[in-house]
Design a protein around this motif. Structure first.
Motif, PDB file in Angstrom:
ATOM      1  N   LYS A  87       4.350  59.540 -25.052  1.00  0.00           N
ATOM      2  CA  LYS A  87       4.260  59.166 -23.648  1.00  0.00           C
ATOM      3  C   LYS A  87       3.711  60.351 -22.871  1.00  0.00           C
ATOM      4  O   LYS A  87       3.639  61.477 -23.351  1.00  0.00           O
ATOM      5  CB  LYS A  87       5.633  58.755 -23.118  1.00  0.00           C
ATOM      6  N   GLY A  88       3.307  60.135 -21.641  1.00  0.00           N
ATOM      7  CA  GLY A  88       2.734  61.168 -20.801  1.00  0.00           C
ATOM      8  C   GLY A  88       3.647  62.354 -20.595  1.00  0.00           C
ATOM      9  O   GLY A  88       3.231  63.508 -20.598  1.00  0.00           O
ATOM     10  N   VAL A  89       4.934  62.099 -20.431  1.00  0.00           N
ATOM     11  CA  VAL A  89       5.898  63.182 -20.218  1.00  0.00           C
ATOM     12  C   VAL A  89       6.005  64.032 -21.482  1.00  0.00           C
ATOM     13  O   VAL A  89       6.065  65.255 -21.418  1.00  0.00           O
ATOM     14  CB  VAL A  89       7.274  62.596 -19.822  1.00  0.00           C
ATOM     15  N   GLU A  90       6.016  63.405 -22.602  1.00  0.00           N
ATOM     16  CA  GLU A  90       6.111  64.129 -23.855  1.00  0.00           C
ATOM     17  C   GLU A  90       4.859  64.974 -24.099  1.00  0.00           C
ATOM     18  O   GLU A  90       4.928  66.077 -24.637  1.00  0.00           O
ATOM     19  CB  GLU A  90       6.314  63.152 -25.011  1.00  0.00           C
ATOM     20  N   LEU A  91       3.679  64.473 -23.708  1.00  0.00           N
ATOM     21  CA  LEU A  91       2.450  65.222 -23.861  1.00  0.00           C
ATOM     22  C   LEU A  91       2.439  66.458 -22.980  1.00  0.00           C
ATOM     23  O   LEU A  91       1.858  67.484 -23.349  1.00  0.00           O
ATOM     24  CB  LEU A  91       1.234  64.341 -23.549  1.00  0.00           C
ATOM     25  N   GLN A  92       3.066  66.369 -21.823  1.00  0.00           N
ATOM     26  CA  GLN A  92       3.132  67.525 -20.929  1.00  0.00           C
ATOM     27  C   GLN A  92       3.882  68.687 -21.603  1.00  0.00           C
ATOM     28  O   GLN A  92       3.586  69.851 -21.371  1.00  0.00           O
ATOM     29  CB  GLN A  92       3.828  67.146 -19.611  1.00  0.00           C
ATOM     30  N   ILE A  93       4.796  68.390 -22.433  1.00  0.00           N
ATOM     31  CA  ILE A  93       5.578  69.422 -23.120  1.00  0.00           C
ATOM     32  C   ILE A  93       4.903  69.807 -24.451  1.00  0.00           C
ATOM     33  O   ILE A  93       4.834  70.978 -24.817  1.00  0.00           O
ATOM     34  CB  ILE A  93       7.018  68.934 -23.366  1.00  0.00           C
ATOM     35  N   ALA A  94       4.368  68.853 -25.185  1.00  0.00           N
ATOM     36  CA  ALA A  94       3.842  69.091 -26.521  1.00  0.00           C
ATOM     37  C   ALA A  94       2.544  69.884 -26.509  1.00  0.00           C
ATOM     38  O   ALA A  94       2.350  70.785 -27.343  1.00  0.00           O
ATOM     39  CB  ALA A  94       3.634  67.763 -27.243  1.00  0.00           C
ATOM     40  N   ILE A  95       1.624  69.610 -25.595  1.00  0.00           N
ATOM     41  CA  ILE A  95       0.329  70.285 -25.578  1.00  0.00           C
ATOM     42  C   ILE A  95       0.480  71.781 -25.285  1.00  0.00           C
ATOM     43  O   ILE A  95      -0.074  72.602 -26.017  1.00  0.00           O
ATOM     44  CB  ILE A  95      -0.642  69.584 -24.608  1.00  0.00           C
TER      45      ILE A  95
END
Length: 100
Positions: free
Chosen positions: A4-12
């Protein structure tokens, strides 16, 4: 596996951080290897000089011994020559004949 978008904000950002850390580790290992090689070369050069110096010392000792032996032989020869000159003749000078 969908993110999800929130998870991508942390993962990238964490992926970038992990990449930077991996690159720094590779560079550090290359630097360590270069330092180890330089230290090895310095030690090798030091060992070479040490061996050469001890060889020079050994050669000097050998020359000194040869000179001492030659000097001793010369002194011994001079001493025997001097003894030969000073040696008394078995008949000369031992008896003086006043009759005559």
């Amino acid at each position: 596996m969908s993110l999800k978008g929130v998870e991508l904000q942390i993962a990238i950002p964490k992926t970038f951080d992990a990449g930077k850390v991996a690159e720094q580790m590779q560079q550090q290992s290359a630097v360590n290897q270069a330092n180890a090689q330089a230290a090895s070369e310095r030690q090798l050069e030091k060992n070479r000089e040490t061996v050469l110096e001890s060889n020079k010392t050994a050669e000097a000792d050998l020359e000194n011994k040869e000179k001492e032996q030659a000097e001793q032989e010369r002194k011994k020869r001079e001493k025997t020559e001097q003894e030969m000159k000073e040696a008394k003749h078995p008949f000369k000078g031992n008896f003086v004949d006043f009759s005559g």
